[in-house]
Design an enzyme around this catalytic site. Structure first.
Site, PDB file in Angstrom:
ATOM      1  N   LYS A  61     -14.685  -0.390   3.113  1.00 44.22           N
ATOM      2  CA  LYS A  61     -15.079   0.714   2.280  1.00 44.22           C
ATOM      3  C   LYS A  61     -13.954   1.171   1.339  1.00 44.22           C
ATOM      4  O   LYS A  61     -14.189   1.883   0.379  1.00 44.22           O
ATOM      5  CB  LYS A  61     -15.428   1.927   3.175  1.00 44.22           C
ATOM      6  N   GLY A  62     -12.755   0.793   1.676  1.00 46.67           N
ATOM      7  CA  GLY A  62     -11.581   1.328   0.967  1.00 46.67           C
ATOM      8  C   GLY A  62     -11.572   1.065  -0.528  1.00 46.67           C
ATOM      9  O   GLY A  62     -10.938   1.797  -1.292  1.00 46.67           O
ATOM     10  N   GLU A 117      -9.667  -5.681  -4.473  1.00 45.22           N
ATOM     11  CA  GLU A 117      -9.257  -5.115  -3.172  1.00 45.22           C
ATOM     12  C   GLU A 117      -8.428  -3.867  -3.394  1.00 45.22           C
ATOM     13  O   GLU A 117      -7.685  -3.769  -4.366  1.00 45.22           O
ATOM     14  CB  GLU A 117      -8.399  -6.126  -2.397  1.00 45.22           C
ATOM     15  N   ASP A 118      -8.553  -2.910  -2.489  1.00 46.33           N
ATOM     16  CA  ASP A 118      -7.696  -1.728  -2.583  1.00 46.33           C
ATOM     17  C   ASP A 118      -6.283  -2.066  -2.107  1.00 46.33           C
ATOM     18  O   ASP A 118      -5.308  -1.719  -2.739  1.00 46.33           O
ATOM     19  CB  ASP A 118      -8.273  -0.540  -1.789  1.00 46.33           C
ATOM     20  N   ASP A 121      -2.572  -6.433   2.964  1.00 44.81           N
ATOM     21  CA  ASP A 121      -1.548  -6.173   3.963  1.00 44.81           C
ATOM     22  C   ASP A 121      -1.050  -7.538   4.460  1.00 44.81           C
ATOM     23  O   ASP A 121      -0.174  -8.147   3.852  1.00 44.81           O
ATOM     24  CB  ASP A 121      -2.231  -5.359   5.071  1.00 44.81           C
ATOM     25  N   ARG A 183      -9.243   9.213   2.419  1.00 47.85           N
ATOM     26  CA  ARG A 183      -9.651   8.300   1.340  1.00 47.85           C
ATOM     27  C   ARG A 183      -9.835   9.034   0.021  1.00 47.85           C
ATOM     28  O   ARG A 183      -9.717   8.455  -1.050  1.00 47.85           O
ATOM     29  CB  ARG A 183     -10.986   7.619   1.683  1.00 47.85           C
TER      30      ARG A 183
HETATM   31  C1  PRP Z   1      -8.224  -2.876   4.419  1.00 50.94           C
HETATM   32  C2  PRP Z   1      -8.370  -3.419   3.000  1.00 50.94           C
HETATM   33  C3  PRP Z   1      -8.529  -4.878   3.201  1.00 50.94           C
HETATM   34  C4  PRP Z   1      -7.768  -5.149   4.474  1.00 50.94           C
HETATM   35  C5  PRP Z   1      -6.442  -5.746   4.141  1.00 50.94           C
HETATM   36  O1  PRP Z   1      -9.489  -2.652   4.960  1.00 50.94           O
HETATM   37  O2  PRP Z   1      -9.453  -2.839   2.311  1.00 50.94           O
HETATM   38  O3  PRP Z   1      -9.886  -5.270   3.301  1.00 50.94           O
HETATM   39  O4  PRP Z   1      -7.541  -3.905   5.135  1.00 50.94           O
HETATM   40  O5  PRP Z   1      -5.724  -6.039   5.305  1.00 50.94           O
HETATM   41  P1  PRP Z   1      -5.125  -7.494   5.566  1.00 50.94           P
HETATM   42  O6  PRP Z   1      -4.483  -7.962   4.301  1.00 50.94           O
HETATM   43  O7  PRP Z   1      -4.117  -7.252   6.664  1.00 50.94           O
HETATM   44  O8  PRP Z   1      -6.225  -8.401   6.022  1.00 50.94           O
HETATM   45  P2  PRP Z   1      -9.719  -1.918   6.361  1.00 50.94           P
HETATM   46  O9  PRP Z   1      -9.876  -2.935   7.444  1.00 50.94           O
HETATM   47  O10 PRP Z   1      -8.664  -0.893   6.579  1.00 50.94           O
HETATM   48  O11 PRP Z   1     -11.149  -1.266   6.161  1.00 50.94           O
HETATM   49  P3  PRP Z   1     -11.602  -0.133   5.118  1.00 50.94           P
HETATM   50  O12 PRP Z   1     -11.597  -0.773   3.757  1.00 50.94           O
HETATM   51  O13 PRP Z   1     -12.968   0.247   5.561  1.00 50.94           O
HETATM   52  O14 PRP Z   1     -10.603   0.985   5.207  1.00 50.94           O
END
Ligand code: PRP
Length: 202
Positions: A61-62, A117-118, A121, A183
């Site tokens: 959702k981010g 992507e937001d 990581d 958020r």
């Molecule tokens: C975040 C972001 C990516 C993911 C990146 O989503 O939106 O999809 O983490 O992490 P990575 O590079 O370690 O794989 P999150 O799982 O926090 O869900 P959200 O978007 O609902 O907050």
């Protein structure tokens, strides 16, 4: 850009966010800088995709606030679609385990796809999703990320469009959450240690 224009953003100042703002140790990237950067990314994308109609794909959702702003900063025709992945534990995620909870509603074969992507990581989520999308034969597949955490990267992914590098710390705002909150902050801030420590103790 003049000081006056920089200050004329549509958002409230950090302190207006009351209890959320109280959980923030310091603002890392102010709202006006984020807005300016998103506009610049939109301009760049509009030039690169002139004469085409890219399909922007986001992961819920981010990505929602960034996607909403980016869409309106792009001046060529675009379409948008979303995917959702299941949240696994950090341990499972580190093994590259990602489960698709919601697939796209549009076909992407022969399309110019821009994956939005937001935050990136470890890169594991994106790596898995890009591999999945490549099997569907898009005409092109590029990545646009607003916040890039460089430190914990396990997989190197070429990022065509990037907003900001952010430190490997617990940052929230602009779609980034802690336990689903924060958020809606228009800036990116560092969460106070006592907020997540209190959560651990609960
Ligand atoms: C975040 C972001 C990516 C993911 C990146 O989503 O939106 O999809 O983490 O992490 P990575 O590079 O370690 O794989 P999150 O799982 O926090 O869900 P959200 O978007 O609902 O907050």
């Amino acid at each position: 850009m003049s000081k006056r224009k920089r200050d004329a953003g549509p958002w409230y100042p950090p302190e207006a966010y009351g209890e959320l703002a109280e959980g923030i140790q310091r603002v890392l990237i102010p709202a006006d800088r984020i807005q300016e950067r998103v506009l610049a990314l939109g301009r760049e994308i509009s030039v690169d995709y002139a004469g085409r109609c890219p399909l922007l794909i986001g992961v819920l959702k981010g990505v929602v606030p960034f996607m909403a702003d980016l869409l309106r900063a792009i001046t060529v025709p675009v379409e948008v679609d979303y995917m959702a992945v299941a949240s696994y534990s950090a341990e499972a995620r580190n093994k590259g385990m990602v489960r698709l909870e919601k697939d796209l509603s549009l076909p992407i074969t022969g399309r110019d796809v821009l994956f939005v992507e937001d935050i990136i990581d470890t890169g594991l989520t994106l790596n898995y999703l890009l591999r999945t999308l490549r099997t569907r034969d898009p005409a092109s597949l590029e990545v646009c990320v607003l916040f890039n955490k460089e430190q914990p990267r396990l997989i190197n992914i070429p990022l065509k469009y990037k907003g900001f590098d952010v430190p490997d710390l617990l940052v929230v705002g602009c779609g980034l959450d802690f336990r689903e909150r924060y958020r809606n902050l228009p800036f990116v801030g560092l969460l106070k240690p006592e907020v997540f420590q209190a959560d651990v103790e609960d």
